[in-house]
Design an enzyme around this catalytic site. Structure first.
Site, PDB file in Angstrom:
ATOM      1  N   THR A 121     -13.918   8.703   8.121  1.00 21.36           N
ATOM      2  CA  THR A 121     -14.660   9.310   7.008  1.00 21.36           C
ATOM      3  C   THR A 121     -16.143   9.051   7.210  1.00 21.36           C
ATOM      4  O   THR A 121     -16.578   7.899   7.293  1.00 21.36           O
ATOM      5  CB  THR A 121     -14.188   8.710   5.676  1.00 21.36           C
ATOM      6  OG1 THR A 121     -12.783   8.941   5.567  1.00 21.36           O
ATOM      7  CG2 THR A 121     -14.894   9.360   4.500  1.00 21.36           C
ATOM      8  N   ALA A 247      -2.642   5.309 -15.788  1.00 18.57           N
ATOM      9  CA  ALA A 247      -3.668   4.372 -16.265  1.00 18.57           C
ATOM     10  C   ALA A 247      -3.353   2.978 -15.723  1.00 18.57           C
ATOM     11  O   ALA A 247      -2.203   2.639 -15.477  1.00 18.57           O
ATOM     12  CB  ALA A 247      -3.668   4.357 -17.785  1.00 18.57           C
ATOM     13  N   CYS A 255     -10.533   3.035   0.577  1.00 19.47           N
ATOM     14  CA  CYS A 255     -11.131   4.384   0.559  1.00 19.47           C
ATOM     15  C   CYS A 255     -11.879   4.733  -0.720  1.00 19.47           C
ATOM     16  O   CYS A 255     -13.055   5.087  -0.673  1.00 19.47           O
ATOM     17  CB  CYS A 255     -10.050   5.427   0.807  1.00 19.47           C
ATOM     18  SG  CYS A 255      -9.476   5.410   2.496  1.00 19.47           S
TER      19      CYS A 255
HETATM   20  C1  UDX Z   1      -6.555   7.187  -0.744  1.00 16.60           C
HETATM   21  C2  UDX Z   1      -6.295   8.699  -0.739  1.00 16.60           C
HETATM   22  O1  UDX Z   1      -5.181   8.981  -1.598  1.00 16.60           O
HETATM   23  C3  UDX Z   1      -6.044   9.181   0.677  1.00 16.60           C
HETATM   24  O2  UDX Z   1      -5.904  10.591   0.674  1.00 16.60           O
HETATM   25  C4  UDX Z   1      -7.232   8.785   1.559  1.00 16.60           C
HETATM   26  O3  UDX Z   1      -6.986   9.137   2.888  1.00 16.60           O
HETATM   27  C5  UDX Z   1      -7.488   7.287   1.467  1.00 16.60           C
HETATM   28  O4  UDX Z   1      -7.660   6.908   0.099  1.00 16.60           O
HETATM   29  P1  UDX Z   1      -5.099   4.958  -0.541  1.00 16.60           P
HETATM   30  O5  UDX Z   1      -6.383   4.208  -0.541  1.00 16.60           O
HETATM   31  O6  UDX Z   1      -4.052   4.591   0.445  1.00 16.60           O
HETATM   32  O7  UDX Z   1      -5.379   6.517  -0.281  1.00 16.60           O
HETATM   33  O8  UDX Z   1      -4.481   4.795  -1.990  1.00 16.60           O
HETATM   34  P2  UDX Z   1      -3.950   5.677  -3.193  1.00 16.60           P
HETATM   35  O9  UDX Z   1      -2.470   5.682  -3.216  1.00 16.60           O
HETATM   36  O10 UDX Z   1      -4.611   6.991  -3.237  1.00 16.60           O
HETATM   37  O11 UDX Z   1      -4.421   4.755  -4.430  1.00 16.60           O
HETATM   38  C6  UDX Z   1      -5.769   4.308  -4.514  1.00 16.60           C
HETATM   39  C7  UDX Z   1      -5.949   3.404  -5.709  1.00 16.60           C
HETATM   40  O12 UDX Z   1      -5.872   4.141  -6.917  1.00 16.60           O
HETATM   41  C8  UDX Z   1      -4.938   2.268  -5.855  1.00 16.60           C
HETATM   42  O13 UDX Z   1      -5.614   1.087  -6.226  1.00 16.60           O
HETATM   43  C9  UDX Z   1      -4.020   2.749  -6.958  1.00 16.60           C
HETATM   44  O14 UDX Z   1      -3.412   1.681  -7.648  1.00 16.60           O
HETATM   45  C10 UDX Z   1      -4.983   3.500  -7.832  1.00 16.60           C
HETATM   46  N1  UDX Z   1      -4.353   4.552  -8.656  1.00 16.60           N
HETATM   47  C11 UDX Z   1      -3.777   5.630  -8.049  1.00 16.60           C
HETATM   48  C12 UDX Z   1      -4.398   4.458 -10.033  1.00 16.60           C
HETATM   49  O15 UDX Z   1      -4.914   3.489 -10.604  1.00 16.60           O
HETATM   50  N2  UDX Z   1      -3.833   5.468 -10.779  1.00 16.60           N
HETATM   51  C13 UDX Z   1      -3.263   6.551 -10.214  1.00 16.60           C
HETATM   52  O16 UDX Z   1      -2.799   7.415 -10.957  1.00 16.60           O
HETATM   53  C14 UDX Z   1      -3.224   6.643  -8.811  1.00 16.60           C
END
Ligand code: UDX
Length: 433
Positions: A121, A247, A255
């Site tokens: 990225t 939530a 990321c």
């Molecule tokens: C993310 C993107 O989804 C992915 O496309 C990109 O390539 C990298 O960043 P990732 O970091 O693996 O992926 O995690 P993700 O499952 O997206 O969750 C990120 C964070 O958001 C976590 O801390 C998760 O707990 C939080 N989250 C996610 C929430 O608090 N609420 C949600 O509804 C979804």
């Protein structure tokens, strides 16, 4: 039809290894290079240094097609498409640190019949800057959208593949498209800058969704609504969609925090103040702090209180603790004078001295023994399986649970005599009254 062609992968971190193993699974010879010789030695022995479901099996299955090396020349002499998967961490100012990418560009040396395929990225404009310096090398922007914990599945079944290139690299871009063709996903063919922006904008939008639902949760607590019901009702609107409306105590990971800051900085550097993203970041920080308030509401001062943190990883099914909310919480709690006991099924080994002052535990039960409160930080399935009404209730000094992911059965816990605080669920007192 996808033609088999040798592929180079530069940087065998999480993205690089999933990409390498994925292309090997699709039948390509893959030359994967990292500067860390210990990592390459381990991979050659068949050891996978990352906790990612299905990855170890994929690497083992495709061992014959995966060639791990520390030598860039091995990659350059065997492959023309060089997938750049090195890290681009944030600097202190929130900009992306591109030094690893720069080193890869340097290492291309005098090779000319190659293309750099950028998976890392990078800020919008990076590709154009590299192309200006290395017009003799092709450049294709092909951002990764893998989710940790589901990366292998995401590689094999992507929602879309973005391939960005200028006319001078059109042939290389066609070849990249071909590599992904057999996966059957929509391919978004575009220019380099738009491809770079698609990646940053996607992550910034998802983070915005999370901060939005977290604010709805906070207001719901005040007004007596239940955010779980609200999210369900909102998510059925096709224009909104059901995803990323959970939530919780804030997003973390390698990321979202990095990419949201990077886009905000990038906008700022171009003279545009991206006001919405400033709020997204601020809401996320405040969300972590609200947990302390919830504990204080029931316990008063936290001095000498024993607080059990369940989960350290930034989300379940990974051992990644980058920007993990649990780290922030542990330090804030210790700052309030509390004693912190923390358990995670896989991530504790990665903490090093980041948890200095806290007690790391070998089981959830050990963390919960004598605790004045439990905070569920990461929604690992095993935390739902705990014998809350029996063993846990007996172990804890005070049956208070702050469920930072709305993951536990609130009714069962309350019925068992716990004081339960979720996120955006009606307050305990309101329900009990
Ligand atoms: C993310 C993107 O989804 C992915 O496309 C990109 O390539 C990298 O960043 P990732 O970091 O693996 O992926 O995690 P993700 O499952 O997206 O969750 C990120 C964070 O958001 C976590 O801390 C998760 O707990 C939080 N989250 C996610 C929430 O608090 N609420 C949600 O509804 C979804």
């Amino acid at each position: 039809m996808s033609e088999r062609e040798p592929i180079g992968v530069i940087g065998v971190g999480w993205v690089g290894l999933v990409t390498a193993a994925g292309f090997a699974e699709l039948g390509h010879e893959v030359y994967a290079r990292d500067i860390l010789s210990e990592k390459i030695d381990a991979l050659r022995r068949g050891e996978v240094p990352i906790h990612e479901p299905g990855l170890e099996e994929l690497v083992a299955k495709n061992r014959d097609r995966l060639h791990f090396t520390t030598d860039m020349a091995d990659v350059i002499s065997n492959a023309q498409l060089l997938f750049c998967c090195v890290d681009t961490p944030p600097t202190y100012s929130g900009d992306a640190d591109l030094s690893s990418v720069e080193r890869v560009v340097e290492e291309l040396g005098d090779s000319t019949d190659h293309a750099l395929v950028m998976k890392s990225t990078v800020p919008v404009g990076t590709g154009r800057a590299i192309q200006r310096r290395r017009a003799d090398v092709g450049y294709v922007a092909c951002p990764e959208f893998l989710k940790e914990g589901a990366a292998v599945q995401d590689f094999m079944k992507p929602d879309r593949v973005v391939v960005g290139a200028g006319p001078e690299s059109a042939d290389f871009a066609d070849r990249v498209e071909n590599l992904y063709a057999q996966l059957g996903a929509p391919i978004v063919r575009t220019d380099v800058a738009s491809a770079e922006m698609i990646k940053l904008a996607s992550n910034a939008f998802l983070a915005t969704k999370i901060s939005f639902i977290n604010e709805i949760a906070n207001v719901s607590e005040e007004l007596g609504a239940d955010v779980e019901e609200v999210a369900r009702g909102m998510g059925l609107d096709e224009r909104i969609g059901p995803h990323f409306l959970r939530a919780g105590i804030g997003y973390g990971g390698s990321c979202f925090p990095k990419d949201v800051s990077a886009l905000k900085q990038l906008a700022g550097n171009s003279g545009y103040h991206f006001q919405l993203l400033s709020s997204v970041i601020e809401v996320n920080e405040l969300q972590k702090r609200r947990t302390i308030g919830k504990l204080q509401k029931h316990l008063g001062s936290l001095v000498d209180r024993e607080i059990a943190l369940l989960g350290l990883a930034f989300k379940p099914h990974t051992d990644d603790i980058r920007e993990a909310t649990a780290l922030v919480l542990a330090h804030r709690l210790m700052g309030e004078g509390a004693a912190v006991r923390i358990y995670d099924p896989v991530a504790l080994n990665n903490a090093g001295d980041m948890l200095a002052g806290a007690t790391t535990c070998k089981s959830a039960e050990e963390a919960l023994e004598g605790a004045d409160a439990a905070v569920l930080v990461t929604e690992w399935p095993e935390f739902r399986e705990l014998d809350w009404a029996g063993t846990v209730k007996d172990l804890m000094r005070n049956p208070l649970v702050v469920d930072g992911r709305n993951f536990l059965d609130d009714e069962a816990l309350r019925a068992a005599g716990f004081t339960y605080e979720g996120i955006g669920r009606p307050a305990a007192s309101a329900v009990e009254a």
